[in-house]
Scaffold this motif. Sequence first.
Motif, PDB file in Angstrom:
ATOM      1  N   LEU A  11       0.844  -1.200   0.000  1.00 37.21           N
ATOM      2  CA  LEU A  11       0.000   0.000   0.000  1.00 37.21           C
ATOM      3  C   LEU A  11       0.874   1.242   0.000  1.00 37.21           C
ATOM      4  O   LEU A  11       1.792   1.366   0.810  1.00 37.21           O
ATOM      5  CB  LEU A  11      -0.900  -0.004   1.238  1.00 37.21           C
ATOM      6  N   LEU A  12       0.572   2.175  -0.907  1.00 39.49           N
ATOM      7  CA  LEU A  12       1.240   3.473  -0.935  1.00 39.49           C
ATOM      8  C   LEU A  12       0.211   4.547  -0.632  1.00 39.49           C
ATOM      9  O   LEU A  12      -0.766   4.722  -1.375  1.00 39.49           O
ATOM     10  CB  LEU A  12       1.875   3.733  -2.305  1.00 39.49           C
ATOM     11  N   LEU A  13       0.400   5.258   0.478  1.00 38.17           N
ATOM     12  CA  LEU A  13      -0.454   6.386   0.846  1.00 38.17           C
ATOM     13  C   LEU A  13       0.196   7.650   0.296  1.00 38.17           C
ATOM     14  O   LEU A  13       1.327   7.986   0.658  1.00 38.17           O
ATOM     15  CB  LEU A  13      -0.611   6.472   2.359  1.00 38.17           C
ATOM     16  N   TYR A  14      -0.522   8.358  -0.560  1.00 40.24           N
ATOM     17  CA  TYR A  14       0.065   9.465  -1.310  1.00 40.24           C
ATOM     18  C   TYR A  14      -0.792  10.711  -1.136  1.00 40.24           C
ATOM     19  O   TYR A  14      -2.014  10.627  -1.002  1.00 40.24           O
ATOM     20  CB  TYR A  14       0.126   9.071  -2.795  1.00 40.24           C
ATOM     21  N   GLY A  15      -0.167  11.875  -1.119  1.00 38.34           N
ATOM     22  CA  GLY A  15      -0.919  13.124  -1.025  1.00 38.34           C
ATOM     23  C   GLY A  15      -0.033  14.276  -0.628  1.00 38.34           C
ATOM     24  O   GLY A  15       1.183  14.118  -0.452  1.00 38.34           O
ATOM     25  N   VAL A  16      -0.638  15.445  -0.460  1.00 35.17           N
ATOM     26  CA  VAL A  16       0.131  16.617  -0.070  1.00 35.17           C
ATOM     27  C   VAL A  16       0.584  16.443   1.370  1.00 35.17           C
ATOM     28  O   VAL A  16       0.004  15.662   2.131  1.00 35.17           O
ATOM     29  CB  VAL A  16      -0.704  17.911  -0.226  1.00 35.17           C
ATOM     30  N   PRO A  17       1.640  17.153   1.786  1.00 31.94           N
ATOM     31  CA  PRO A  17       2.075  17.062   3.181  1.00 31.94           C
ATOM     32  C   PRO A  17       0.950  17.456   4.142  1.00 31.94           C
ATOM     33  O   PRO A  17       0.176  18.374   3.867  1.00 31.94           O
ATOM     34  CB  PRO A  17       3.241  18.060   3.254  1.00 31.94           C
ATOM     35  N   GLY A  18       0.870  16.738   5.256  1.00 32.28           N
ATOM     36  CA  GLY A  18      -0.101  17.086   6.276  1.00 32.28           C
ATOM     37  C   GLY A  18      -1.484  16.502   6.087  1.00 32.28           C
ATOM     38  O   GLY A  18      -2.446  16.970   6.709  1.00 32.28           O
ATOM     39  N   GLY A  78       4.118  27.699   1.064  1.00 30.66           N
ATOM     40  CA  GLY A  78       3.919  26.540   1.930  1.00 30.66           C
ATOM     41  C   GLY A  78       2.638  25.789   1.600  1.00 30.66           C
ATOM     42  O   GLY A  78       1.805  26.238   0.806  1.00 30.66           O
ATOM     43  N   THR A  79       2.463  24.630   2.256  1.00 28.75           N
ATOM     44  CA  THR A  79       1.300  23.791   1.963  1.00 28.75           C
ATOM     45  C   THR A  79       0.068  24.177   2.764  1.00 28.75           C
ATOM     46  O   THR A  79      -1.050  23.915   2.347  1.00 28.75           O
ATOM     47  CB  THR A  79       1.620  22.318   2.273  1.00 28.75           C
ATOM     48  N   LEU A  80       0.256  24.786   3.945  1.00 29.04           N
ATOM     49  CA  LEU A  80      -0.857  25.148   4.825  1.00 29.04           C
ATOM     50  C   LEU A  80      -1.782  23.956   5.044  1.00 29.04           C
ATOM     51  O   LEU A  80      -2.993  24.010   4.795  1.00 29.04           O
ATOM     52  CB  LEU A  80      -1.634  26.338   4.257  1.00 29.04           C
ATOM     53  N   SER A  81      -1.219  22.888   5.514  1.00 28.79           N
ATOM     54  CA  SER A  81      -1.952  21.639   5.692  1.00 28.79           C
ATOM     55  C   SER A  81      -2.754  21.636   6.986  1.00 28.79           C
ATOM     56  O   SER A  81      -2.598  22.512   7.849  1.00 28.79           O
ATOM     57  CB  SER A  81      -0.965  20.470   5.717  1.00 28.79           C
ATOM     58  N   THR A  82      -3.595  20.619   7.125  1.00 28.66           N
ATOM     59  CA  THR A  82      -4.360  20.447   8.361  1.00 28.66           C
ATOM     60  C   THR A  82      -3.430  20.239   9.544  1.00 28.66           C
ATOM     61  O   THR A  82      -3.692  20.724  10.649  1.00 28.66           O
ATOM     62  CB  THR A  82      -5.306  19.242   8.216  1.00 28.66           C
ATOM     63  N   ALA A  83      -2.328  19.518   9.314  1.00 21.07           N
ATOM     64  CA  ALA A  83      -1.360  19.289  10.394  1.00 21.07           C
ATOM     65  C   ALA A  83      -0.776  20.605  10.893  1.00 21.07           C
ATOM     66  O   ALA A  83      -0.547  20.786  12.100  1.00 21.07           O
ATOM     67  CB  ALA A  83      -0.242  18.370   9.906  1.00 21.07           C
ATOM     68  N   GLU A  84      -0.554  21.556   9.977  1.00 24.15           N
ATOM     69  CA  GLU A  84      -0.031  22.856  10.391  1.00 24.15           C
ATOM     70  C   GLU A  84      -1.089  23.668  11.151  1.00 24.15           C
ATOM     71  O   GLU A  84      -0.762  24.407  12.080  1.00 24.15           O
ATOM     72  CB  GLU A  84       0.465  23.631   9.172  1.00 24.15           C
TER      73      GLU A  84
END
Length: 359
Positions: free
Chosen positions: A78-85, A284-290
Motif C-alpha cells: 500500500l502506498l499512501l500518497y498526497g500533499v504534506p499534512g 507553503g502547503t498550509l496543511s491540516t497538520a499545520e
Amino acid sequence: MTEVLRQHAEQLYAEELAELARRDERPRPPNWKLSPWAVVTYLLGGRLDNGFEISPKYIGERRLMEIAVATLATDRALLLYGVPGTAKSWVSEHLAAAIAGDSTLLIQGTAGTSEEAMRYGWNYARLLAEGPSPAALVESPLMRGMREGRLVRLEELTRVPADVQDTLITVLSEKTLPVPELNIEVQAAKGFNLIATANNRDKGVNELSSALKRRFNTVVLPLPDSLESEVEIVQQRVASLTRTLELPAEPPALEQIRRVVTVFRELRSGATADGKTRLKSPTGTLSTAEAISVVGHGLALSAHFGDGSLTAADLAAGLLGAVIKDPVQDKVVWQEYLETVVKERDGWNDVYRACREIS
C-alpha cells in the motif's frame, strides 16, 4: 518511571483495540489481530453493539479506508500518497496498530537511507571475529516484519535513493529476502505487508520506477473537503495534544479554530470562501497538520502567558509562522490577505489587530 511524551497507537488506544477484538466475529486474514471490518471501524470510529464508543482516528471518506485495508489483505503493498499534512503517517501507524498490534517496524526514508537500512546489516565486531554468521546479522525492520508476518511502515518513499528503492522489488514480488553471504533467504510469513507514504511535493525527487509502482496499490489521501470536516479534525487532534502535554488551558473555542482553518483554506485555494475575491497562495502547503500546530501553539501561549483562554493574539504568531515560509514572496501574500480580506471581515477585528501588531 517517567511517562513517555507520545505513546504508540497500540498503547494509546489499547482499550479500543481490545474491545474490538472481543466483539469481532468476522473472518480475519492470516495473522491479523482484527477483521478488515473492525480495522475500518477502529479508523473511522463508531458505536459497538454493547454501546462502547470507538473514537475516530481519520475523518474522511470511508471508501478510501476500505480500499487501503483491502489492499493490505492481498499480496500488494500500500502506498499512501498526497500533499504534506494529510495524515498519511497517522493513518499508516493506526493501520499497523490495528492489523498487526505493532506500529514500531518503521523505516524512515531520507536521501541517506542505505541498502543496509532497507535489507539487513552486520555487527562488524562479530563479523571480523567470527566471519559471516546468523549471529552477526543485524535485521532491518523489513526483515523482521517478513520473518514474523507483520506490517512494516516506510516513511517518505520518494526521498529514498532510486537504487535503494529497487531493493524492494524482489521483496514485494517474490516475498523473499536473499542473504547471499550466508546462502540463505528469509521468506515472508503470512501477514507480512508494507505500507509506504509519499507526498506530492517530493514528486520527481526520486521517482519510483515503473516496476516498483506496479507492486503498490496507491491510495491518495486528500485534504478535507469541507470547512466543518477540517475544523472537526483540528478540534479532535488539539484536544488529544492538550491532554498529552497537560496544558493548563481551557479547550479552544470552536470559533477560534474555525478562523485558523478558514485562513488556511482560503490561502490554499487562492480564493475567499464565498468565491468573490481571488487571492495569491503562499509557497507553503498550509496543511491540516499545520493548523493543528498553530492552535496547539496558541494554547501553550494562553496557558503559560495568558489567562488560559485562547485569543486571537495567541494565534497570531503561529499564523504568521505557518504562512510566511519565504520571507519575501510569502510576506507580500500575507499582507495583501490581511488588508483585503481579514480587515474587511465582520467580527475579525481582533485577528486583524493582533496580526498587524506582530507583523
